[in-house]
Each structure stands twice: as C-alpha cells, then as structure tokens.
Write an enzyme that holds these catalytic residues in place. Structure first.
Site, PDB file in Angstrom:
ATOM      1  CG  ASP A  83    -116.438 -23.972  17.525  1.00 36.31           C
ATOM      2  OD1 ASP A  83    -116.328 -22.747  17.694  1.00 36.31           O
ATOM      3  OD2 ASP A  83    -116.135 -24.536  16.475  1.00 36.31           O
ATOM      4  CB  CYS A 124    -111.249 -22.431  22.351  1.00 36.02           C
ATOM      5  SG  CYS A 124    -110.872 -23.185  23.945  1.00 36.02           S
ATOM      6  CG  ASP A 125    -113.473 -24.003  19.230  1.00 36.22           C
ATOM      7  OD1 ASP A 125    -113.183 -25.146  18.857  1.00 36.22           O
ATOM      8  OD2 ASP A 125    -114.086 -23.784  20.281  1.00 36.22           O
ATOM      9  CE  LYS A 126    -114.223 -22.704  13.696  1.00 35.16           C
ATOM     10  NZ  LYS A 126    -114.348 -23.501  14.929  1.00 35.16           N
ATOM     11  CB  CYS A 197    -112.335 -29.662  24.923  1.00 30.29           C
ATOM     12  SG  CYS A 197    -113.742 -28.607  25.339  1.00 30.29           S
ATOM     13  CD  GLU A 443    -117.545 -27.837  14.944  1.00 32.61           C
ATOM     14  OE1 GLU A 443    -116.375 -27.463  14.786  1.00 32.61           O
ATOM     15  OE2 GLU A 443    -118.015 -28.159  16.055  1.00 32.61           O
ATOM     16  CB  SER A 469    -116.614 -31.179  16.885  1.00 35.60           C
ATOM     17  OG  SER A 469    -115.676 -31.242  17.928  1.00 35.60           O
TER      18      SER A 469
END
Length: 561
Positions: A83, A124-126, A197, A443, A469
């Site tokens: 992302d 991460c993310d999705k 992150c 986002e 985000s």
C-alpha cells in the site's frame, strides 16, 4: 487420524489415484508420505514489499515444524501489494480488490489439491484479511504466522521513525520547516529492514487482530520480523498445524460472534487502523455472522483507548511488543473479553500475560482516551455511516464547522493543497473514491499526511468516500456510505456549503435544505469510468464500505449471539 479421514486421501489413496501419486512422486515425495497430512504453507513473499522479503526464511522454519509433526509441507505463494508504494497515484485502486484475489487464490489452491490444513503467512495490508477470509471459506485447520513489524528508524535527532513520519515530512518541507536535503538523508534510514511498517497501520493492526481472533500462537502477531523469536514461532506454528488437522480444529470453531467481538474490543483499545472496520466486516460476512458499523460504534463507546502507539500515540510498535504485546493488551481487557473462546492453541485465557509497562499498555482505569479508537458518524451526508479514527484527532477538531471545498479525485485535492488552495477552516471533500467510484476505494493518506506536515490538521477537516492508511492522523472522515458514485449525498456537495462535524455526538451534517439537494440530484450524473480487467470485475460485484466492500452476493447469515 486415519488416512481415510484426511481430505488429501482423495489424491493419495486408492487404485484409481495412481496417476495422482505419480505426480506427487515427481515432486520428491515418497510412498511413506502418502498417508500424511498435506499442509499448505501459504506465503505472501514478494520482492517489492519490505514486510514480506524475509518470509522465505520463515517458510523454511514452518516446513521444518510440519515435518517434525509428521506432516508434508506444500508451499505456494499469494500476491501481495505494498500500500505504501501505491499511495498518491492510480496504483492505489488495486490494494483493496487484491484482498479478494488473495482469498480466491488460496481457496483455489487448497480446494483443487485437497490440502488438509494451512499455515498462513501474511504480513502487510490486504494479505492478512485476504488469508483469513480464505481460511474461513475453506474451513480447513489453519494457523496464522504473521511476518512481524520492522524496527523503527533513526537519523540524527529524528528517532523512532515510521512511514507516518516520512509522509508528514513532505508537508514540513512544503511549509519550510525541514530542508529538502535533510529529508533525502532521512529517506535512506527511516525504514531499517524487513517487516511491516513500525506503527499501528493496517498491517500491524490486522496482525494484532488475528491474534485477538485466536488465529495465532500467543504473542506471535507483534514479534518483530528480524527477531529470532519469529523463527521459533514459525516452527511451532508448523507443528501446531499438523496437530490441528488431527484434532479437526477448523476456523468455524474459532471465528464466532464472540471472537469477532473480542477483536473489535482489541481494535478500539489499540487505536487501530480504520481499515480494520472494512476487513472485520468482510471476515464476518464470509463466516455468515451478522456484524454492522453500529457494533463498532457501540463497542467503541464501551472500550477505552489504552495503547500509546503511533499514530494515535507516541511510540512505535516495538515499544508495544516490549511492554507485553497482544498478550499484555488482552490481559488489560480481560474483564471485557470472552476469554473462554476457542483459539488455535486452546482457550484465549491461556495466552494472557500482564504487561510489563503500564504506561505503554494502560489499565482500563487510566486510559489515554475514555473511548475507543474508532467512531462511526451518521447524518444527511453519510446516511449509511462514515468512519473516523477519533483517537488520532486533536481535541480542537472533534467538533468543526466550515465551508466545503469539493474535489472529484485525490490528485485534484493534493494539487490544491500544494498550491495553497486549502485554507484554515475548510472542510475538504474528496469524492468518487469509494469502492465503485475510485474504483477500489483508494487511501487518501497522501493528502492527510501533507496536511499534517503543513500544520493544518487543527484547522482543516477532510471527508471522503475513500479510505485512509492506518498511519493517518488528523480529522479525516472516510468510508462515507453511500458513496458519491452511487448517488450518495457527497456527490451533491458544492463549494461553500457548510458542513458540520461532531465526533462526540457522532454526526456529520451537510447544511443544505432537502429541496435544494433534490434539485441538485436532478442535474447530477456519475462520472464515466472506463475500466478493464480486475477493476472492472471488482466494480461489477463490490458492495458498499458499510458492508466491508465485499464482492460476494448477499447470502444467509447466522444470527449474532
């Protein structure tokens, strides 16, 4: 468990499966492997996501654990989109739809090859919600091994750096408070290695919530990517997956109304990403469990924000892990949780540990804020709801009223911001960025971060049918439903209309008379969106943000209780 009770017996047992066994022998398996559980090692390794670049090493440890427990590891990959690299351009249309592709790809592999269980390796993310959805859908014994956070960065006087800081530095350069050459030096040292992150963005939020749901071993979710403890957890997860197959412990015994409520409680206490609302709604939808935005807001009013973690707090995720991680967070919440729920390792109460630092993970009697991290707003601008991370909003902006400054895309809004076209008091409206309108519900993090860096977050609000985000701070209200592309009221906002935001009272109001809105609606036409490929398929099936932006048709749900 007998060979006949394994799903994989459909490809390993019987005279008529001779060709199937020949294919497995071609992969290096032997006759002794034909009666063992086949365990998928589902890695989201890719060379373009920092949070995933160490997953090959973890997968080796998972495979060792599976073999130690008497199983056969079958490794395959899913896609994984970063992302962070997608922010601020058309690439951000793709991450949310990728959640569905990830779930579909895991389902296809598992069902086609009749695997018996899985170790899922998101980071991460999705990848996290996508893989959880796949586990729920296939309902085979599954355990999650999260990739883990990265350590925070440091450059000179700038310490505990996360990706949140990097985006806000852009606004500081624009405002003349940070030299551009200094920013160039920080860029090289802000993100020091592998891992998701280092703040409570969507990645670490969803990893933490996977643990709260009972899908990981205790403490797994926030052990850092570069910590040797993650390798030990990888082997343990591999062993446990084989045991779960023998026990018949499937996700349907773990993902329940009670465990989803536990996850929402944890989310509110953490001050987690607003994207968690989309993903928990989607997981519930897949499980056939009734869940709505109202459930999130009701729990938020009951559960205080207790974790002092960026972006809602002061410290990176490393400090949260050192203070006790999710076992410590859940311990502080124990009187609110159903701690008897089933998990991959036993019962949730078996994994709770008191935190070592109650300044970092506060008791319920001494919270950072009296309510949870996320609030749901309603009003004539958001009849079906909107979401805001209230834990990241300055007290000065919890109530705000100002003139609308509408833009039909994020790029237009960022260009106006960078050319001094946004002024204190404004309510910036970014529309046509919802699941269908974006498409893909991009986002708005670039705009929000620059706004923060320019020190406008205590005088300018943002409302959008897009999303944010998990690292976003400021008065940023997203997920407005219905979205503008489908004729939601956001499409009818004109420059200068007054918009009133009242987060404590959960209202979002466009101060325009109903008859005037009706006249505007008669003139309104949605923008054209020529699409092809994955986005065209997504738009054809996507539902509203208030329903988790899922792409499945409506189906019968189990009643909550």
């Amino acid at each position: 468990m007998s060979k006949a009770n394994l799903r994989s017996s459909e490809v390993t047992q019987g005279l008529e499966r001779a060709a199937h066994r020949a294919l497995l022998y071609a992969m290096g398996l032997g006759p002794e492997d034909m009666g063992k559980p086949l365990i998928g090692v589902v890695s989201s390794y890719t060379e373009i996501v920092p949070g995933h670049r160490h997953l090959r090493e973890l997968a080796i440890a998972v495979r060792e654990g599976i073999r130690e427990a008497g199983g056969v590891p079958i490794e395959f990959n899913t896609i994984a989109i970063c992302d962070g690299l997608c922010q601020g351009h058309v690439g951000m249309r793709y991450p949310l739809p990728s959640r569905e592709v990830i779930a579909d790809s895991v389902e296809l592999m598992v069902e086609a090859h009749r695997l018996d269980g899985m170790v899922l390796m998101p980071a991460c993310d999705k990848t996290v919600p996508g893989q959880i959805i796949a586990a729920v859908r296939t309902d085979i014994p599954s355990i999650i091994l999260t990739g883990g956070p990265m350590y925070p960065g440091r450059c000179g006087e700038h310490k505990d750096l996360t990706l949140t800081d990097m985006r806000e530095f852009v606004g500081q350069v624009k405002a003349g408070r940070l030299p551009q050459d200094k920013l160039a030096a920080i860029e090289e040292r802000a993100l020091p290695g592998p891992g998701s992150c280092a703040m409570l963005g969507t990645a670490n939020t969803m990893c933490a919530l996977a643990e709260a749901l009972g899908l990981t071993l205790p403490g797994c979710s926030l052990v850092h990517a570069a910590d040797a403890g993650k390798l030990r957890l990888a082997r343990q997860s591999g062993r446990r997956a084989v045991e779960m197959v023998r026990e018949g412990l499937a996700p349907s015994k773990i993902i329940t109304p009670q465990s989803l409520r536990n996850a929402i409680i944890a989310d509110m206490a953490l001050g987690g990403s607003t994207n968690s609302v989309l993903h928990l709604l989607a997981i519930a939808y897949e499980a056939g469990i009734e869940l709505s935005l109202d459930d999130f807001d009701r729990i938020s009013r009951q559960v205080p924000h207790i974790c002092n973690v960026k972006p809602s707090g002061a410290y990176p995720v490393q400090r949260l892990m050192e203070a006790g991680g999710m076992p410590g967070v859940l311990y502080q919440l124990r009187e609110l949780l159903d701690a008897s729920v089933q998990t991959v390792y036993g019962r949730l109460h078996d994994g709770l540990e008191p935190p070592s630092d109650e300044e970092m993970i506060r008791p319920l009697t001494s919270p950072l804020r009296p309510e949870g991290g996320i609030a749901v707003l309603y009003g004539n601008l958001a009849p079906q709801g909107a979401v805001v991370k209230q834990s990241a909003v300055s007290p000065k902006m919890m109530v705000h009223r100002g003139p609308a400054k509408p833009f039909d895309s994020m790029e237009e809004a960022v260009a106006a911001l960078m050319s001094d076209g946004v002024h204190p008091g404004d309510v910036v409206v970014i529309r046509y960025e919802g699941p269908k309108g974006g498409p893909g519900m991009r986002e708005m993090h670039m705009f929000a971060s620059i706004l923060m860096g320019m020190e406008l977050s205590e005088s300018v609000a943002l409302v959008t049918d897009g999303r944010f985000s998990g690292s976003t701070r400021g008065p940023c209200i997203g997920h407005i439903s219905p979205e503008a592309f489908e004729g939601g009221p956001l499409a009818l906002v004109e420059a200068g209309d007054m918009i009133s935001i009242d987060i404590p009272n959960r209202t979002l109001t466009l101060e325009v008379a109903d008859d005037e809105l009706a006249r505007r609606r008669e003139r309104w036409n949605p923008p054209e969106r020529p699409l092809k490929g994955a986005l065209a398929k997504y738009v054809a099936l996507a539902r509203s943000a208030g329903e988790g932006a899922v792409v499945a048709p409506l189906k019968q749900r189990r009643k909550q209780g």
